[in-house]
Structure formats: C-alpha cells, structure tokens
Design a protein around this motif. Structure first.
Motif, mmCIF file in Angstrom:
data_model
loop_
_atom_site.group_PDB
_atom_site.id
_atom_site.type_symbol
_atom_site.label_atom_id
_atom_site.label_comp_id
_atom_site.label_asym_id
_atom_site.label_seq_id
_atom_site.Cartn_x
_atom_site.Cartn_y
_atom_site.Cartn_z
ATOM 1 N N THR A 42 3.274 -1.298 4.077
ATOM 2 C CA THR A 42 2.700 0.018 3.815
ATOM 3 C C THR A 42 3.861 0.982 3.629
ATOM 4 O OG1 THR A 42 0.710 -0.443 5.110
ATOM 5 C CG2 THR A 42 1.244 1.871 4.705
ATOM 6 N N VAL A 43 3.878 1.642 2.489
ATOM 7 C CA VAL A 43 4.911 2.620 2.162
ATOM 8 C C VAL A 43 4.259 3.996 2.272
ATOM 9 C CG1 VAL A 43 6.507 3.462 0.395
ATOM 10 C CG2 VAL A 43 6.004 1.000 0.557
ATOM 11 N N SER A 44 4.706 4.781 3.235
ATOM 12 C CA SER A 44 4.172 6.132 3.424
ATOM 13 C C SER A 44 5.200 7.147 2.957
ATOM 14 C CB SER A 44 3.856 6.384 4.899
ATOM 15 O OG SER A 44 2.921 5.443 5.368
ATOM 16 N N LEU A 74 1.158 -3.034 -6.235
ATOM 17 C CA LEU A 74 1.447 -1.750 -5.608
ATOM 18 C C LEU A 74 0.198 -0.887 -5.752
ATOM 19 C CD1 LEU A 74 4.311 -2.365 -7.635
ATOM 20 C CD2 LEU A 74 5.026 -1.040 -5.676
ATOM 21 N N LEU A 75 -0.366 -0.459 -4.630
ATOM 22 C CA LEU A 75 -1.655 0.231 -4.648
ATOM 23 C C LEU A 75 -1.559 1.642 -4.088
ATOM 24 C CD1 LEU A 75 -2.425 -2.998 -3.421
ATOM 25 C CD2 LEU A 75 -4.445 -2.131 -4.561
ATOM 26 N N THR A 102 5.557 -10.361 -12.526
ATOM 27 C CA THR A 102 4.534 -9.434 -13.006
ATOM 28 C C THR A 102 4.174 -8.510 -11.851
ATOM 29 O OG1 THR A 102 3.675 -10.995 -14.623
ATOM 30 C CG2 THR A 102 2.203 -9.218 -13.950
ATOM 31 N N LEU A 103 4.185 -7.217 -12.137
ATOM 32 C CA LEU A 103 3.817 -6.214 -11.145
ATOM 33 C C LEU A 103 2.575 -5.486 -11.637
ATOM 34 C CD1 LEU A 103 7.097 -6.524 -10.972
ATOM 35 C CD2 LEU A 103 6.863 -4.593 -9.448
ATOM 36 N N HIS A 104 1.667 -5.197 -10.720
ATOM 37 C CA HIS A 104 0.446 -4.465 -11.020
ATOM 38 C C HIS A 104 0.477 -3.167 -10.219
ATOM 39 C CE1 HIS A 104 -1.157 -8.152 -12.788
ATOM 40 N NE2 HIS A 104 -0.726 -8.768 -11.712
ATOM 41 N N HIS A 105 0.354 -2.058 -10.921
ATOM 42 C CA HIS A 105 0.360 -0.739 -10.289
ATOM 43 C C HIS A 105 -1.065 -0.190 -10.339
ATOM 44 C CE1 HIS A 105 1.844 3.708 -10.551
ATOM 45 N NE2 HIS A 105 1.403 3.420 -9.344
ATOM 46 N N PHE A 106 -1.676 -0.044 -9.180
ATOM 47 C CA PHE A 106 -3.045 0.445 -9.063
ATOM 48 C C PHE A 106 -3.049 1.891 -8.573
ATOM 49 C CE2 PHE A 106 -3.356 -4.094 -8.452
ATOM 50 C CZ PHE A 106 -4.548 -4.462 -9.037
ATOM 51 N N HIS A 163 0.854 -1.181 0.000
ATOM 52 C CA HIS A 163 0.000 0.000 0.000
ATOM 53 C C HIS A 163 0.890 1.230 0.000
ATOM 54 C CE1 HIS A 163 -3.884 -1.988 1.728
ATOM 55 N NE2 HIS A 163 -3.426 -2.592 0.657
ATOM 56 N N LEU A 164 0.652 2.124 -0.951
ATOM 57 C CA LEU A 164 1.425 3.357 -1.085
ATOM 58 C C LEU A 164 0.548 4.509 -0.615
ATOM 59 C CD1 LEU A 164 2.739 2.589 -4.659
ATOM 60 C CD2 LEU A 164 4.016 2.365 -2.537
ATOM 61 N N GLU A 165 0.969 5.156 0.461
ATOM 62 C CA GLU A 165 0.180 6.227 1.048
ATOM 63 C C GLU A 165 0.922 7.547 0.987
ATOM 64 O OE1 GLU A 165 -0.729 4.802 4.977
ATOM 65 O OE2 GLU A 165 -2.246 3.414 4.210
ATOM 66 N N GLY A 166 0.188 8.614 0.821
ATOM 67 C CA GLY A 166 0.762 9.956 0.782
ATOM 68 C C GLY A 166 -0.154 10.882 0.016
ATOM 69 N N ASP A 167 -0.024 12.166 0.283
ATOM 70 C CA ASP A 167 -0.831 13.172 -0.402
ATOM 71 C C ASP A 167 -0.498 13.208 -1.888
ATOM 72 O OD1 ASP A 167 -2.003 13.907 2.019
ATOM 73 O OD2 ASP A 167 -0.534 15.499 2.385
#
Length: 158
Positions: A126-128, A109-110, A78-82, A35-39
């Motif tokens: 979780t990547v912030s 990666l979401l 295989t990577l999926h970027h959402f 999970h990729l979090e940030g403004d």
C-alpha cells in the motif's frame, strides 16, 4: 508489517520515489498488486509515472479516470494502472474481468482501491501519499510476505 516512508519535496522527487520503487519491483518475477492511497492531487499518478519510467516507459501517463484501466506493455513487464474513483459499485469490476489482471507476472497499480473493496485481492504494497506543503509524504506498507521483502529492499541504503 514493515513500512518505509520518505518526504518528497516536489514533483521530481515524487517521480524519483516511483522510479526507485520500480527498480525494486523489477526484481520480483511474480505478479504484484499495489494500492495507491491519497486525496485528490496527492501525487498518485505522478508516483505511478515514476514506476512506469523505471520499466522504460517514456510517454505521457494520465490517470485512467474514465477508462478505469490503462495497460502498459513494456519490454520486461506489463503494468496495469487503474483509477477506480468513478466506479459506482465494486461488482462492476467483475463485469470487466478484473481477476484476469491479477494472474501471471503483471503489476497492477490501483488508485482509489477502497472503491473495489470485496472484489480486489489484498495488496502486496500500500502506497500512501499525503500532502505536506510544499511537498508530499510517501509511506509504503507491506500487505503480504512478498510486499515485506520489497519494503526491506527499498529500505536498504542506495
């Protein structure tokens, strides 16, 4: 749970941090959810570019804001970027067959994962990313035992 953080001075450092994580992800044969979090503008897509480059991707990486998902079939994985920013309702993910993406050895990666709450599986990591002018602060937090092992590997000196 274990976490790791670092200050990223510029775009190149953000890409390099993504590449570093990607090298650790390559060592895990199971599927992973990040999970990729940030403004807006925090560097989520830039960080994702680094992850993709570590797997051999050399083309452009754009945020899949309108398509919801971009698939990268690379030699080893295989990577999926959402990007769920424009998702109206989490149930829309069921219609697109979201659960199928989380089987096998693929890496997902979401961006904006909170928009898929209740449908998405828990994240391994979780990547912030947070803007701290002139750069960014990145923090990785483990959400599963698998994520715990990845953060421990990342925390080891290079």
């Amino acid at each position: 749970m274990t976490e790791w953080s670092d200050y990223l001075a510029d775009e190149a450092a953000t890409v390099a941090a993504g590449e570093r994580l990607g090298r650790v992800l390559e060592q895990c044969p199971q599927g992973l959810s990040l999970h990729l979090e940030g403004d807006l503008g925090a560097g989520k897509t830039t960080f994702t570019r680094g992850v993709l480059q570590s797997f051999g991707h050399s083309g452009a990486v754009k945020s899949p804001t309108y398509t919801l998902v971009e698939e990268y079939a690379l030699p080893s994985r295989t990577l999926h970027h959402f990007d769920l920013y424009r998702l109206g309702d989490p149930e829309e993910l069921e219609y697109m067959g979201i659960r199928d993406y989380f089987t096998g050895g693929d890496i997902c990666l979401l961006e904006w994962p909170t928009r898929g709450a209740g449908i998405l599986p828990p994240p391994d990591l979780t990547v912030s990313l947070q803007v701290q002018e002139p750069g960014r602060l990145v923090k990785l937090e483990a959400g599963t035992d698998r994520g715990e092992r990845l953060v421990q590997q990342l925390a080891q000196p290079q």
